[in-house]
Design a protein around this motif. Structure first.
Motif, short mmCIF file in Angstrom:
data_model
loop_
_atom_site.label_atom_id
_atom_site.label_comp_id
_atom_site.label_asym_id
_atom_site.label_seq_id
_atom_site.Cartn_x
_atom_site.Cartn_y
_atom_site.Cartn_z
N UNK A 1 36.21 40.43 -17.86
CA UNK A 1 36.85 40.89 -19.10
C UNK A 1 37.48 39.71 -19.82
N UNK A 2 38.10 38.83 -19.08
CA UNK A 2 38.71 37.64 -19.68
C UNK A 2 37.64 36.77 -20.34
N UNK A 3 36.50 36.59 -19.72
CA UNK A 3 35.41 35.79 -20.29
C UNK A 3 34.88 36.44 -21.57
N UNK A 4 34.81 37.77 -21.57
CA UNK A 4 34.36 38.48 -22.77
C UNK A 4 35.28 38.20 -23.94
N UNK A 5 36.59 38.33 -23.74
CA UNK A 5 37.54 38.13 -24.83
C UNK A 5 37.60 36.66 -25.27
N UNK A 6 37.45 35.75 -24.34
CA UNK A 6 37.41 34.33 -24.69
C UNK A 6 36.16 34.03 -25.52
N UNK A 7 35.03 34.57 -25.11
CA UNK A 7 33.79 34.38 -25.86
C UNK A 7 33.88 34.98 -27.26
N UNK A 8 34.48 36.16 -27.32
CA UNK A 8 34.66 36.81 -28.62
C UNK A 8 35.57 35.98 -29.53
N UNK A 9 36.65 35.45 -28.99
CA UNK A 9 37.58 34.63 -29.76
C UNK A 9 36.89 33.34 -30.23
N UNK A 10 36.08 32.75 -29.36
CA UNK A 10 35.35 31.54 -29.74
C UNK A 10 34.39 31.85 -30.89
N UNK A 11 33.67 32.96 -30.78
CA UNK A 11 32.71 33.33 -31.82
C UNK A 11 33.41 33.59 -33.16
N UNK A 12 34.53 34.29 -33.14
CA UNK A 12 35.27 34.56 -34.37
C UNK A 12 35.82 33.28 -34.99
N UNK A 13 36.36 32.41 -34.16
CA UNK A 13 36.91 31.15 -34.65
C UNK A 13 35.81 30.27 -35.23
N UNK A 14 34.70 30.21 -34.53
CA UNK A 14 33.56 29.44 -35.01
C UNK A 14 33.04 30.00 -36.33
N UNK A 15 32.97 31.32 -36.43
CA UNK A 15 32.53 31.99 -37.65
C UNK A 15 33.46 31.65 -38.82
N UNK A 16 34.76 31.65 -38.59
CA UNK A 16 35.73 31.31 -39.63
C UNK A 16 35.57 29.86 -40.08
#
Length: 112
Positions: free
Chosen positions: A6-21
Motif C-alpha cells: 500500500x505504501x508503494x502504491x501511494x508513493x508511486x501515485x504521488x510520483x506520477x502526480x508530481x511528475x505530471x504537474x
C-alpha cells in the motif's frame, strides 16, 4: 501504513502526480515562450517590411525628383528626348547582342 504494498502504491501515485504537474508546468512555460517568440518575430518582420517600404518610397521620390527636374526644364526638347531614348534602346540592344555572343563563346569553350 504498515503494509509495504500500500505504501508503494501511494508513493508511486504521488510520483506520477508530481511528475505530471512538472511536465504540465514545463509545457505551459514552453508554449508561453513560443508565443512570445512568435509575437516578437512577427513584430520584427513588420518593422523590417516598414523599413524596406519607407526606403523604397524615399528612393522613388529621389529618383522622380531627378527626372522631373530634367524633363520639366524644356518642353521644346521632346524630339531630342525621343532620339535619346532611341539611342539608349539601340545601346541596350547592342549590349544584349554582345552578351549573347560572349555566352555562346563560353558555351563552345566549355564543351571542348
Amino acid at each position: 501504513m504498515s503494509n509495504p504494498l500500500i505504501q508503494a502504491f501511494f508513493v508511486g501515485r504521488a510520483v506520477a502526480e508530481t511528475l505530471n504537474q512538472q511536465v504540465e508546468s514545463a509545457l505551459t512555460n514552453f508554449m508561453s515562450e513560443l508565443g512570445k517568440f512568435d509575437a516578437e518575430q512577427r513584430e520584427n518582420l513588420r518593422q523590417f517590411t516598414e523599413q524596406v517600404l519607407e526606403r523604397a518610397r524615399r528612393e522613388e521620390e529621389l529618383s522622380m525628383q531627378g527626372r522631373t527636374s530634367g524633363y520639366s526644364s524644356d518642353y521644346g526638347s521632346a524630339p531630342n528626348q525621343e532620339q535619346d531614348l532611341q539611342a539608349m534602346i539601340d545601346d541596350l540592344r547592342a549590349e544584349v547582342a554582345e552578351l549573347r555572343a560572349e555566352l555562346q563563346r563560353y558555351r563552345v569553350n566549355r564543351s571542348v
